[in-house]
Design a protein around this motif. Sequence first.
Motif, PDB file in Angstrom:
ATOM      1  N   ILE A 140      24.557  39.572  10.821  1.00  0.00           N
ATOM      2  CA  ILE A 140      24.604  38.910  12.138  1.00  0.00           C
ATOM      3  C   ILE A 140      24.568  40.004  13.187  1.00  0.00           C
ATOM      4  N   GLU A 141      23.692  39.853  14.158  1.00  0.00           N
ATOM      5  CA  GLU A 141      23.667  40.823  15.243  1.00  0.00           C
ATOM      6  C   GLU A 141      24.746  40.458  16.245  1.00  0.00           C
ATOM      7  N   LEU A 142      25.557  41.444  16.593  1.00  0.00           N
ATOM      8  CA  LEU A 142      26.596  41.177  17.580  1.00  0.00           C
ATOM      9  C   LEU A 142      26.121  41.662  18.951  1.00  0.00           C
ATOM     10  N   ALA A 143      25.369  42.765  18.935  1.00  0.00           N
ATOM     11  CA  ALA A 143      24.758  43.312  20.144  1.00  0.00           C
ATOM     12  C   ALA A 143      23.582  44.150  19.647  1.00  0.00           C
ATOM     13  N   PRO A 144      22.646  44.531  20.548  1.00  0.00           N
ATOM     14  CA  PRO A 144      21.532  45.359  20.085  1.00  0.00           C
ATOM     15  C   PRO A 144      22.083  46.582  19.356  1.00  0.00           C
ATOM     16  N   PHE A 146      24.115  46.773  16.940  1.00  0.00           N
ATOM     17  CA  PHE A 146      25.472  46.636  16.415  1.00  0.00           C
ATOM     18  C   PHE A 146      25.606  45.296  15.745  1.00  0.00           C
ATOM     19  N   VAL A 148      27.178  42.843  12.066  1.00  0.00           N
ATOM     20  CA  VAL A 148      28.113  42.597  10.973  1.00  0.00           C
ATOM     21  C   VAL A 148      27.282  42.279   9.742  1.00  0.00           C
TER      22      VAL A 148
END
Lengths: 218, 218
Positions: A140-144, A146, A148
Amino acid sequence: RKQVVVIGLGRFGSEVAKTLYQEGHDVLAIDNDERRVQEMAGHATYPVKADATNEAALRELGVPNFDVAVVAIGNDIEASIMSTVLLKTLGTAHIVARARDPLHGRTLERVGANVVVYPEQETAERVARSLFQPHVLDYIELAPSFGVSKVRLPEAFNHMTLKQAGLAGPRDKYGLAVLAVRRGKEIILLPSEEERLQSGDLLLVAGRDELLEKFSAS
Amino acid sequence: RKQVVVIGLGRFGSEVAKTLYQEGHDVLAIDNDERRVQEMAGHATYPVKADATNEAALRELGVPNFDVAVVAIGNDIEASIMSTVLLKTLGTAHIVARARDPLHGRTLERVGANVVVYPEQETAERVARSLFQPHVLDYIELAPSFGVSKVRLPEAFNHMTLKQAGLAGPRDKYGLAVLAVRRGKEIILLPSEEERLQSGDLLLVAGRDELLEKFSAS
Ligand SMILES: Nc1ncnc2c1ncn2[C@@H]1O[C@H](COP(=O)(O)OP(=O)(O)OP(=O)(O)O)[C@@H](O)[C@H]1O
Ligand SMILES: Nc1ncnc2c1ncn2[C@@H]1O[C@H](COP(=O)(O)OP(=O)(O)OP(=O)(O)O)[C@@H](O)[C@H]1O
């Protein structure tokens, strides 16, 4: 319990209809190919043969009463667009439409689709990215840059504690935070640094993408 | 930097090839449709017209030197299977093949595919599950009925601390653990229960699926 109309029963549309039906929703499943309608028997509330570009047919089927529709016609761009226009005309509050390419998708949005999906392209990106990261099962992308990842424990770390493995947090060797460990049926949330890892463990790991790659390449 | 051969340049195959090429890998992109080969110009290392069921053609293209292949032929089951058999014969270590349905997929595994993907069905399940959960942007399953969701903060919780919101952990009101909060460009890992939530926040939330649904329906 919701009511959904699914238009187009190819691989994508039939799977949408089946999944919704299994989740307990009412599904009106429309296709103008008799064979596809028959294949839906028992997998949708009302599988029905109809031309989704025919306004009278849609009215007759009660489509104005549905709040949600999925337009799953992938190849016939004209039918996909016309069907979306009709759904909008009939008052459908939420329309999800599948598109063949970005121009098709933009057109669908213009005529009223609230959400556009690209099944082949979405899966292709997932496949391409996971091709050389066999330990990474999901992401899962949390931010560009970055995210999980759900990662299978590399063999090299068997029997080590999180601390010994260098996984005790963002300031530790790998710069990652292990948010959870799944071992068999057990889930350990926010494990302590003394948690001893075992072969077969699945880890939920958060951190910068390049650090995740370094770790999963171990 | 790896070397991959992609066979079949429809929506799925062309996107796999493009993504791998953009990631810096060497991509041999094969299709027997001239038009599709031309569309790949600049998007793959070597776009080439060839029949992937022709062993001599594959040898000539150096396919025996590739460790990884993606068979992206979706409709022509025979060509998909024969191409996979040939890749196996030529010594390809890792073959990912796309299948039209479970029987096709099982057959591909029998003849040597290491991984089988179902692009339309995969995306369909994601679409069906997210249809009535507009706040849930992404999801990773950690165990059956237990997962991690990326959730947009429901308006009702604006300005509350995690504690006030009932989100301070699995023993709190919603039974969920908030593993991270993304606010603008900032990422807060393992936030304290005093963390004050703001409209626009993205939360990474872990918990039993039905509890996640209750929360995101708020
Ligand atoms: N005007 C229409 N009314 C109703 N159904 C339609 C109409 N036009 C096309 N369809 C149906 O939409 C379905 C999906 O069309 P598409 O061309 O995307 O086929 P597909 O490639 O089999 O789909 P998938 O990629 O999901 O497997 C087909 O079953 C087709 O019969
Ligand atoms: N024997 C073959 N050799 C090389 N390429 C082939 C062969 N058979 C089919 N292809 C190519 O495989 C590609 C994908 O085929 P498919 O029938 O799945 O088309 P598609 O529906 O356009 O794909 P997608 O669903 O990915 O958009 C096509 O571009 C086709 O030309």
